[in-house]
Design a protein around this motif. Structure first.
Motif, PDB file in Angstrom:
ATOM      1  N   TYR A 178       2.798   0.103 -18.521  1.00 46.89           N
ATOM      2  CA  TYR A 178       1.524   0.723 -18.893  1.00 46.89           C
ATOM      3  C   TYR A 178       0.355  -0.154 -18.446  1.00 46.89           C
ATOM      4  N   ALA A 179       0.421  -1.443 -18.759  1.00 49.28           N
ATOM      5  CA  ALA A 179      -0.670  -2.350 -18.413  1.00 49.28           C
ATOM      6  C   ALA A 179      -0.865  -2.423 -16.902  1.00 49.28           C
ATOM      7  N   VAL A 180       0.228  -2.616 -16.169  1.00 52.02           N
ATOM      8  CA  VAL A 180       0.135  -2.759 -14.708  1.00 52.02           C
ATOM      9  C   VAL A 180      -0.373  -1.473 -14.068  1.00 52.02           C
ATOM     10  N   SER A 181       0.275  -0.344 -14.396  1.00 56.00           N
ATOM     11  CA  SER A 181      -0.051   0.915 -13.717  1.00 56.00           C
ATOM     12  C   SER A 181      -1.421   1.458 -14.130  1.00 56.00           C
ATOM     13  N   GLN A 182      -1.811   1.268 -15.389  1.00 55.54           N
ATOM     14  CA  GLN A 182      -3.092   1.804 -15.836  1.00 55.54           C
ATOM     15  C   GLN A 182      -4.272   1.013 -15.270  1.00 55.54           C
ATOM     16  N   PHE A 183      -4.178  -0.310 -15.303  1.00 55.38           N
ATOM     17  CA  PHE A 183      -5.252  -1.102 -14.700  1.00 55.38           C
ATOM     18  C   PHE A 183      -5.339  -0.831 -13.196  1.00 55.38           C
ATOM     19  N   PHE A 184      -4.178  -0.650 -12.568  1.00 57.64           N
ATOM     20  CA  PHE A 184      -4.146  -0.312 -11.144  1.00 57.64           C
ATOM     21  C   PHE A 184      -4.789   1.048 -10.908  1.00 57.64           C
ATOM     22  N   ASP A 185      -4.513   2.010 -11.797  1.00 59.93           N
ATOM     23  CA  ASP A 185      -5.074   3.350 -11.671  1.00 59.93           C
ATOM     24  C   ASP A 185      -6.601   3.323 -11.761  1.00 59.93           C
ATOM     25  N   VAL A 186      -7.134   2.595 -12.745  1.00 57.75           N
ATOM     26  CA  VAL A 186      -8.595   2.503 -12.909  1.00 57.75           C
ATOM     27  C   VAL A 186      -9.217   1.838 -11.693  1.00 57.75           C
ATOM     28  N   TRP A 187      -8.607   0.746 -11.234  1.00 53.56           N
ATOM     29  CA  TRP A 187      -9.125   0.038 -10.058  1.00 53.56           C
ATOM     30  C   TRP A 187      -9.119   0.944  -8.821  1.00 53.56           C
ATOM     31  N   LEU A 188      -7.995   1.641  -8.599  1.00 54.39           N
ATOM     32  CA  LEU A 188      -7.863   2.482  -7.411  1.00 54.39           C
ATOM     33  C   LEU A 188      -8.779   3.698  -7.484  1.00 54.39           C
ATOM     34  N   TYR A 189      -8.966   4.241  -8.682  1.00 52.98           N
ATOM     35  CA  TYR A 189      -9.876   5.384  -8.859  1.00 52.98           C
ATOM     36  C   TYR A 189     -11.266   5.031  -8.350  1.00 52.98           C
ATOM     37  N   HIS A 190     -11.763   3.874  -8.751  1.00 56.10           N
ATOM     38  CA  HIS A 190     -13.114   3.473  -8.355  1.00 56.10           C
ATOM     39  C   HIS A 190     -13.171   3.051  -6.882  1.00 56.10           C
ATOM     40  N   LYS A 191     -12.073   2.563  -6.340  1.00 56.07           N
ATOM     41  CA  LYS A 191     -12.022   2.277  -4.897  1.00 56.07           C
ATOM     42  C   LYS A 191     -12.144   3.565  -4.092  1.00 56.07           C
ATOM     43  N   TRP A 192     -11.366   4.588  -4.493  1.00 52.33           N
ATOM     44  CA  TRP A 192     -11.472   5.893  -3.836  1.00 52.33           C
ATOM     45  C   TRP A 192     -12.888   6.449  -3.975  1.00 52.33           C
ATOM     46  N   TRP A 193     -13.485   6.273  -5.141  1.00 49.01           N
ATOM     47  CA  TRP A 193     -14.818   6.801  -5.408  1.00 49.01           C
ATOM     48  C   TRP A 193     -15.854   6.162  -4.476  1.00 49.01           C
ATOM     49  N   LYS A 194     -15.790   4.839  -4.350  1.00 48.12           N
ATOM     50  CA  LYS A 194     -16.719   4.146  -3.445  1.00 48.12           C
ATOM     51  C   LYS A 194     -16.530   4.593  -2.001  1.00 48.12           C
ATOM     52  N   LEU A 195     -15.254   4.783  -1.619  1.00 46.82           N
ATOM     53  CA  LEU A 195     -14.950   5.190  -0.242  1.00 46.82           C
ATOM     54  C   LEU A 195     -15.509   6.574   0.060  1.00 46.82           C
ATOM     55  N   THR A 196     -15.271   7.541  -0.828  1.00 45.58           N
ATOM     56  CA  THR A 196     -15.741   8.912  -0.578  1.00 45.58           C
ATOM     57  C   THR A 196     -17.266   9.002  -0.667  1.00 45.58           C
ATOM     58  N   GLU A 197     -17.860   8.246  -1.595  1.00 46.68           N
ATOM     59  CA  GLU A 197     -19.317   8.268  -1.717  1.00 46.68           C
ATOM     60  C   GLU A 197     -19.978   7.669  -0.467  1.00 46.68           C
ATOM     61  N   LYS A 198     -19.394   6.589   0.041  1.00 46.39           N
ATOM     62  CA  LYS A 198     -19.942   5.955   1.237  1.00 46.39           C
ATOM     63  C   LYS A 198     -19.782   6.849   2.469  1.00 46.39           C
TER      64      LYS A 198
END
Length: 239
Positions: free
Chosen positions: A135-155
């Motif tokens: 849970y800790a590994v996958s959830q923190f990874f999910d939050v991090w990756l969500y915002h990475k995708w967000w920055k990429l699509t916004e840019k």
């Protein structure tokens, strides 16, 4: 029957998360996340067969925690999403200590529940340790990756709101792959033979693919609810 129950569970659990957000905002999501984390630790011990696959019953409850962190990331911010993850970790640790303390009691001669409780919770430490780690590994990874995708699509497209479906599915599908593989290895290695482990991993990830695709409309609905609340607050302030 199992297939219908699982589909009904998806509708009930995802619907409950959206209703909680509508009624209570982010506090409602925190409550659903905590309950889902605790109950999933119990459900994960139950194996069922549905859609031709053997799978643990806690899949849908674990899946809703990813929907919740995505809603919080989208509508409330990264800090609030990570807070939900920390609450889930705290809940798992507390539940582990509490459930194991039950087994230390000497039951009354009139007790009828202790044997069933021992049957359910005797294997709980390993399952909760597995789910806590994963849970800790996958959830923190999910939050991090969500915002990475967000920055990429916004840019790339110059729009913060577009491609919600991409950041939702792109982050969750990858993090669920990490979730499924780690949980199967830590929770069940040595308990089941290799073919059963492969079956559990494959079915778990297939269910997560299914629930991830289903949670996208729920995420759009949550963002719509958030937008409506913001508009109401602006109108109230302008009066």
């Amino acid at each position: 029957m199992n297939e219908l129950l699982l589909l009904g569970s998806v509708v009930l659990i995802f619907g409950t998360a959206i209703l909680a957000y509508f009624l209570f905002g982010k506090t409602g999501l925190y409550c659903v996340s905590v309950l889902a984390t605790a109950f999933a630790n119990v459900e994960a011990a139950i194996l069922v067969k549905a859609f031709g696959m053997e799978q643990t019953l806690g899949n849908v409850l674990f899946a809703v925690t990813f929907l919740i962190t995505d809603i919080l990331s989208e509508c409330e911010g990264k800090k609030e999403a990570n807070k939900a993850v920390m609450l889930g970790i705290f809940t798992s640790v507390f539940f582990l200590i509490l459930s194991q303390s039950w087994l230390l009691y000497t039951p009354s001669e009139n007790d009828t529940a202790m044997s069933a409780v021992k049957g359910v919770f005797s294997n709980t430490p390993r399952l909760i340790f597995a789910s806590l780690t994963v849970y800790a590994v996958s959830q923190f990874f999910d939050v991090w990756l969500y915002h990475k995708w967000w920055k990429l699509t916004e840019k790339k497209f110059g729009d913060k709101k577009k491609f919600l479906w991409l950041r939702n599915n792109g982050s969750t599908l990858f993090s669920q792959l990490v979730n499924s593989s780690l949980f199967t290895a830590i929770a069940f290695a040595g308990t089941y033979d290799f073919s059963t482990l492969v079956s559990i991993f494959g079915s778990t990830y297939m269910i997560f693919i299914f629930t991830t695709l289903l949670d996208t409309p729920a995420l759009y609905l949550a963002r719509y609810i958030h937008g409506k609340k913001q508009l109401r607050e602006i109108k109230l302030k302008s009066r």
